[in-house]
Design an enzyme around this catalytic site. Structure first.
Site, PDB file in Angstrom:
ATOM      1  NE  ARG A  96      -4.333  -1.089  -0.026  1.00 30.12           N
ATOM      2  CZ  ARG A  96      -4.475  -2.057  -0.928  1.00 30.12           C
ATOM      3  NH1 ARG A  96      -3.507  -2.317  -1.796  1.00 30.12           N
ATOM      4  NH2 ARG A  96      -5.595  -2.752  -0.997  1.00 30.12           N
ATOM      5  CG  HIS A 119      -3.223  -0.095  -6.887  1.00 29.61           C
ATOM      6  ND1 HIS A 119      -3.474   0.563  -5.704  1.00 29.61           N
ATOM      7  CD2 HIS A 119      -3.438  -1.412  -6.619  1.00 29.61           C
ATOM      8  CE1 HIS A 119      -3.846  -0.318  -4.784  1.00 29.61           C
ATOM      9  NE2 HIS A 119      -3.828  -1.517  -5.320  1.00 29.61           N
TER      10      HIS A 119
END
Ligand SMILES: NC(=O)c1ccc[n+]([C@@H]2O[C@H](COP(=O)([O-])OP(=O)(O)OC[C@H]3O[C@@H](n4cnc5c(N)ncnc54)[C@H](OP(=O)(O)O)[C@@H]3O)[C@@H](O)[C@H]2O)c1
Length: 317
Positions: free
Chosen positions: A232, A280
């Site tokens: 993350r 991502h």
């Protein structure tokens, strides 16, 4: 199909995810959250979501299980899901494989200095390196030895890298040196290339900062420490990454996740020609995998077996 209990799909999680696809493959009614009305909210037991809008849970009167669309639940946890409702994380072999592919790809990019060859190719230059490091000379450290990290660590070891892993609780993985939280500094000190596969929690927010990068081994076979993050973005301090790339504390990075996504067009990260950025996209939740996972968990739940991959509220993942 009519007698099966309905699933509500939070379509904010991707415009291309169709309730019809899930209805057909789960063989049960699946409704979009945006199309649901009072009568649906009064009886719907299941919700599939990822980063629900504030107030989403208040609408439901009979919710029994929240299914996360992704492996990471930080976005879900931020919206205060009711304590008594179990949250099932997405765990699927395809996602695990995709993440291991991305991690291995990035480690090979750095091992073989791919950005240098790409730049020579763009310049039509016959560059050549006479001495290549061996994977066995590169010490990779995987942070997080859960579903994704343990599989990626094994794959890296199979490719010949010298692999260690770090996790909250001590793990045992064949051929891989493991450390727990108390061993962080020792783990970092032996690491040339660190791979972040941690969930975002209060403990991991901002973990990857200058102090962290300064503890990596500066004398490894690749000529400087390398940071790879597929976990993350809010676990990393991008201002520190940029400063460390400039002053040589870090040689290079591979980032799939960012503090703010999409990465702002003005971010200095775009300007480095020897780093690797992906949007991502290292391990997407494929619809086919979601169907497989939901079918299994719904079948378990409706036949009285315990749900798997439950989020532990107190640890936040
Ligand atoms: N970029 C992408 O496309 C993408 C895709 C999927 C997932 N992800 C990210 O990858 C993360 C990991 O997924 P997963 O399925 O592998 O999760 P997981 O199975 O829950 O594993 C998490 C691992 O992190 C360790 N950990 C958590 N907090 C820690 C701490 N404070 N200190 C040390 N170790 C800690 C855990 O230790 P224990 O084993 O001791 O519990 C565990 O080994 C997700 O949370 C998500 O954020 C990203």
């Amino acid at each position: 199909m009519i007698s099966k209990r309905p699933l509500i799909l939070d379509t904010d999680i991707g415009a291309d995810r169709s309730p019809e696809y899930f209805a057909e493959h789960l063989e049960r009614p699946v409704l979009s959250l945006n199309d649901a009305d009072e009568t649906v909210f009064a009886r719907a037991p299941y919700l599939l979501t990822w980063r629900p809008r504030p107030g989403t849970f208040d609408k439901f009167q009979a919710l029994e299980v929240i299914f996360s669309l992704g492996a990471g639940v930080d976005g879900l946890m931020r919206t205060d899901p009711p304590q008594h409702i179990p949250i099932v994380r997405f765990v699927d072999p395809d996602m695990t494989q995709l993440m291991a592919d991305w991690v291995c790809h990035q480690c090979l990019n750095h091992l073989r200095d791919q950005s240098q060859y790409a730049s020579w190719q763009a310049d039509r230059h016959w560059g050549n390196k006479q001495q290549q490091p061996m994977a066995s000379e590169v010490r990779v450290g995987v942070m997080g030895l859960g579903e994704l990290g343990s599989f990626a660590a094994r794959r890296l070891a199979a490719m010949g890298f010298d692999v260690a892993g770090w996790s909250r609780s001590m793990k045992q993985l064949d051929g891989i040196k493991t450390y727990d939280q108390n061993g962080l500094d020792t783990f970092l000190g032996r690491t040339d290339m660190v791979v972040g596969l941690l969930p975002l929690t209060a403990q991991t927010q901002g973990l990857y900062d200058r102090s962290f990068f300064s503890k990596l081994n500066p004398d490894g076979a690749l000529g400087g420490p390398i940071f790879i993050n597929g976990g993350r973005g809010k676990s990393q301090v991008e201002a520190d990454i940029i400063a460390c790339l400039k002053d040589g504390t870090l040689k290079s990075v591979s980032l799939d996740v960012f503090e703010e996504e999409p990465l702002h067009e003005n971010s200095p990260l775009w300007g480095f020609d020897h780093i690797y950025l992906t949007p991502h996209s290292s391990a997407v939740s494929r619809d086919s995998g979601l169907v497989r996972h939901l079918s299994e968990q719904l079948q378990r739940y409706e036949s009285g077996l315990p749900l798997q991959h439950l989020v532990e509220r107190d640890r936040g993942y």
